[in-house]
Design a protein around this motif. Structure first.
Motif, PDB file in Angstrom:
ATOM      1  N   GLN A   1     -25.250 -29.632   9.682  1.00  0.00           N
ATOM      2  CA  GLN A   1     -26.677 -29.329   9.525  1.00  0.00           C
ATOM      3  C   GLN A   1     -27.507 -29.985  10.635  1.00  0.00           C
ATOM      4  N   SER A   2     -27.261 -31.262  10.904  1.00  0.00           N
ATOM      5  CA  SER A   2     -28.061 -31.946  11.932  1.00  0.00           C
ATOM      6  C   SER A   2     -27.769 -31.402  13.316  1.00  0.00           C
ATOM      7  N   SER A   3     -26.539 -30.966  13.554  1.00  0.00           N
ATOM      8  CA  SER A   3     -26.201 -30.358  14.843  1.00  0.00           C
ATOM      9  C   SER A   3     -26.993 -29.078  15.053  1.00  0.00           C
ATOM     10  N   ALA A   4     -27.113 -28.270  14.010  1.00  0.00           N
ATOM     11  CA  ALA A   4     -27.877 -27.028  14.104  1.00  0.00           C
ATOM     12  C   ALA A   4     -29.347 -27.307  14.400  1.00  0.00           C
ATOM     13  N   VAL A   5     -29.904 -28.338  13.741  1.00  0.00           N
ATOM     14  CA  VAL A   5     -31.308 -28.683  13.964  1.00  0.00           C
ATOM     15  C   VAL A   5     -31.543 -29.142  15.404  1.00  0.00           C
ATOM     16  N   SER A   6     -30.707 -30.030  15.893  1.00  0.00           N
ATOM     17  CA  SER A   6     -30.900 -30.569  17.244  1.00  0.00           C
ATOM     18  C   SER A   6     -30.809 -29.476  18.302  1.00  0.00           C
ATOM     19  N   ARG A   7     -29.884 -28.537  18.130  1.00  0.00           N
ATOM     20  CA  ARG A   7     -29.742 -27.438  19.078  1.00  0.00           C
ATOM     21  C   ARG A   7     -30.970 -26.534  19.052  1.00  0.00           C
ATOM     22  N   ALA A   8     -31.462 -26.248  17.831  1.00  0.00           N
ATOM     23  CA  ALA A   8     -32.633 -25.381  17.708  1.00  0.00           C
ATOM     24  C   ALA A   8     -33.878 -26.034  18.310  1.00  0.00           C
ATOM     25  N   MET A   9     -34.082 -27.319  18.058  1.00  0.00           N
ATOM     26  CA  MET A   9     -35.263 -28.020  18.571  1.00  0.00           C
ATOM     27  C   MET A   9     -35.208 -28.155  20.093  1.00  0.00           C
ATOM     28  N   GLU A  10     -34.012 -28.398  20.603  1.00  0.00           N
ATOM     29  CA  GLU A  10     -33.878 -28.527  22.059  1.00  0.00           C
ATOM     30  C   GLU A  10     -34.115 -27.197  22.747  1.00  0.00           C
TER      31      GLU A  10
ATOM     32  N   ALA B   1     -35.956 -24.679  21.568  1.00  0.00           N
ATOM     33  CA  ALA B   1     -37.337 -24.210  21.388  1.00  0.00           C
ATOM     34  C   ALA B   1     -38.349 -25.065  22.132  1.00  0.00           C
ATOM     35  N   TRP B   2     -38.191 -26.391  22.065  1.00  0.00           N
ATOM     36  CA  TRP B   2     -39.223 -27.281  22.626  1.00  0.00           C
ATOM     37  C   TRP B   2     -38.658 -28.383  23.521  1.00  0.00           C
ATOM     38  N   GLU B   3     -37.380 -28.303  23.849  1.00  0.00           N
ATOM     39  CA  GLU B   3     -36.725 -29.270  24.737  1.00  0.00           C
ATOM     40  C   GLU B   3     -36.816 -30.702  24.212  1.00  0.00           C
ATOM     41  N   ILE B   4     -36.733 -30.845  22.902  1.00  0.00           N
ATOM     42  CA  ILE B   4     -36.736 -32.171  22.276  1.00  0.00           C
ATOM     43  C   ILE B   4     -35.308 -32.707  22.296  1.00  0.00           C
ATOM     44  N   PRO B   5     -35.078 -33.907  22.835  1.00  0.00           N
ATOM     45  CA  PRO B   5     -33.718 -34.465  22.890  1.00  0.00           C
ATOM     46  C   PRO B   5     -33.088 -34.575  21.501  1.00  0.00           C
ATOM     47  N   GLY B   6     -31.789 -34.369  21.444  1.00  0.00           N
ATOM     48  CA  GLY B   6     -31.090 -34.398  20.169  1.00  0.00           C
ATOM     49  C   GLY B   6     -31.215 -35.720  19.441  1.00  0.00           C
ATOM     50  N   ILE B   7     -31.200 -36.843  20.170  1.00  0.00           N
ATOM     51  CA  ILE B   7     -31.277 -38.151  19.536  1.00  0.00           C
ATOM     52  C   ILE B   7     -32.612 -38.350  18.827  1.00  0.00           C
ATOM     53  N   VAL B   8     -33.689 -37.796  19.407  1.00  0.00           N
ATOM     54  CA  VAL B   8     -35.015 -37.896  18.777  1.00  0.00           C
ATOM     55  C   VAL B   8     -35.031 -37.096  17.475  1.00  0.00           C
ATOM     56  N   THR B   9     -34.516 -35.870  17.549  1.00  0.00           N
ATOM     57  CA  THR B   9     -34.440 -35.036  16.345  1.00  0.00           C
ATOM     58  C   THR B   9     -33.610 -35.715  15.268  1.00  0.00           C
ATOM     59  N   GLY B  10     -32.464 -36.285  15.677  1.00  0.00           N
ATOM     60  CA  GLY B  10     -31.589 -36.949  14.721  1.00  0.00           C
ATOM     61  C   GLY B  10     -32.248 -38.128  14.034  1.00  0.00           C
ATOM     62  N   LEU B  11     -32.950 -38.946  14.783  1.00  0.00           N
ATOM     63  CA  LEU B  11     -33.618 -40.116  14.218  1.00  0.00           C
ATOM     64  C   LEU B  11     -34.711 -39.710  13.227  1.00  0.00           C
ATOM     65  N   LEU B  12     -35.483 -38.703  13.582  1.00  0.00           N
ATOM     66  CA  LEU B  12     -36.525 -38.227  12.674  1.00  0.00           C
ATOM     67  C   LEU B  12     -35.916 -37.673  11.395  1.00  0.00           C
ATOM     68  N   LEU B  13     -34.822 -36.934  11.529  1.00  0.00           N
ATOM     69  CA  LEU B  13     -34.157 -36.369  10.363  1.00  0.00           C
ATOM     70  C   LEU B  13     -33.594 -37.468   9.468  1.00  0.00           C
TER      71      LEU B  13
END
Length: 476
Positions: A162-171, A173-185
């Motif tokens: 699930q978190s892998s899917a989120v990080s890929r989608a955010m990166e 769409a908005w070029e947000i680094p995966g580590i940032v997405t992961g920490l927020l999640l």
């Protein structure tokens, strides 16, 4: 290592699981006298009469939304892309077939979970496959084995996906680094996993319907906008379902076996029927009318919602756009985003990213709830063990956001097949009880009275039930 798990997955799914799921679905449809299909409209009455949760229990609506939270995850997006990659468009047809059979399986396992429910030391309703393995079959060892597999699969493996899917989608769409997405999640998920099952269920009863409706309405709206292409897409699905349709490039053809295997495999990952996950939510509900079959019918609707609406919406977007998910399951989210952008414009990538975030977040929190429930069964739910589970869950969420997870997908296929093998064995052994429950419900419906389960009518079953779990309730 990926090759090893891929080999094991191919063995399990190449024939064994497909035949077992098909046979179990047909078996329970007839053993239940088609009651769940004949009285499928009863689910509306059950939800209407069970809007407010009782103390120490969930309402039927909350239990349904909690089970949908785990079902509506990356399997409905990336998983559909994977099905198209490995099985061709025909895999969608076999997802539908699998879902029809899965409805009967879901009815059986959730009815059993409701029957063998119990209360924990905090007076909270608990139950699931481990409980009906212990109480119904007298095989606690089987329940322990199942609980350990569920803890590993839902507490760790699925959350990484699930978190892998989120990080890929955010990166994307908005070029947000995966580590940032992961920490927020991790932070947001931690806040809610500390709240307990009742608070989580109250959250899910609002967020799950909104996110599901948003995805289905937008996707179906896009499909209608391109209605001139729909006949060709549907024809491709049915032709490919039986191995009659070659890939557009002319260099590859999907076989019937590939379509069937991929369709059944992805359908189980999406709707989870037979795996023994949704019974954990079903058992926590105070069903109304107070009969196990009522909760079985309610939970069966989750399969319909998941596969026939959400997964179909994802498939139509991909097929209408003509996007080939060449990166396989690991690029599934980007394939969905690319397809939506080609059909709607640049805003499509951001919309998919938001949906993925919601799907993944609700799945992670609900997955943890199932894992914690099985810690209770194992009698290992001390404060220390709960924090170990939380730490492991959130660590895997963070890990999934920064690494490629091909191995994790293969591990998920193997572990969910093992869970299903154990659970299907248990409910097949308990099929006489499913038949008895269905007959009892049918008898009362034919008499024109509200079905109420009275365990005193069935002394053998009554001896297996937890004390006070089915106190006689007067008819209204």
């Amino acid at each position: 290592m990926p090759q090893f798990f891929s080999f094991i997955s191919e063995i399990l799914w190449g024939s064994l699981m497909v035949y077992l799921l098909a046979a179990a679905g047909i078996w329970f449809a007839f053993r239940s006298l088609l009651v769940p299909f004949r009285y499928i409209t009863d689910f509306g009455k059950s939800l209407k009469s069970s809007r407010v949760a009782q103390r120490g229990a969930l309402s039927s609506w909350q239990a349904l939304c909690l089970s949908l939270a785990t079902r509506l995850g990356s399997g409905n997006l990336a998983g559909v892309a994977f099905a198209l990659t490995t099985g061709g468009p025909g895999a969608i047809f076999w997802m539908w077939v699998s879902a029809l059979l899965a409805m009967a399986i879901s009815f059986a396992e959730c009815s059993l979970a409701q029957l063998y429910k119990t209360r924990d030391e905090d007076n909270q309703l608990r139950g699931g496959p481990a409980w009906y393995m212990e109480r119904g079959l007298g095989m606690r060892w089987m329940g322990v084995l199942f609980s350990v597999l569920l803890l590993f699969t839902y507490g760790l493996v699925f959350n990484t996906i699930q978190s892998s899917a989120v990080s890929r989608a955010m990166e994307d769409a908005w070029e947000i680094p995966g580590i940032v997405t992961g920490l927020l999640l991790v932070v947001v998920s931690l806040f809610f996993v500390l709240k307990g099952i009742s608070s989580i269920a109250r959250l899910m009863q609002w967020i799950v319907p909104l996110m599901a409706c948003a995805w289905v309405l937008i996707s179906m709206g896009v499909s209608v906008w391109h209605a001139d292409l729909l006949p060709g897409v549907l024809a491709t699905i049915f032709k490919s379902a039986f191995g009659w349709h070659e890939a557009a490039t002319g260099t590859m053809a999907w076989t019937l076996g590939q379509a069937v295997t991929s369709g059944f495999q992805r359908s189980m990952f999406a709707n989870e029927a037979g795996m023994g996950s949704t019974p954990n939510a079903a058992a926590a509900a105070a069903s109304w009318p107070p009969h196990p079959v009522a909760q079985g019918i309610v939970q069966m609707i989750g399969v319909v919602t998941d596969t026939f609406f959400v997964c179909t919406a994802s498939a139509l977007v991909l097929l209408l756009a003509g996007v080939s998910p060449v990166e396989g399951v690991f690029g599934g989210i980007q394939s969905i985003q690319k397809a939506m952008v080609s059909l709607t414009g640049d805003w499509g990538a951001g919309f998919v990213a938001i949906i993925v975030v919601l799907f993944a977040f609700t799945s992670i929190v609900a997955n943890y709830t199932y894992a914690e429930n099985n810690l209770v069964f194992l009698r290992c739910n001390s404060r220390r063990n709960l924090w170990l589970l939380r730490t492991g869950t959130l660590a895997m969420v963070l890990l999934g956001s920064v690494i490629s997870v091909p191995l994790i997908w293969y591990v998920a296929d193997v572990t969910m097949a093992l869970m299903a093998l154990i659970n299907l064995t248990a409910i097949l052994l308990l099929s006489p009880i499913v038949s008895l429950l269905a007959k009892d419900y049918l008898r009362q419906r034919k008499l024109g009275v509200m079905p109420v389960f009275d365990p005193q009518r069935y002394p053998e079953i009554n001896r297996q039930l937890a004390p006070g779990s089915w106190n006689k309730i007067p008819r209204s």
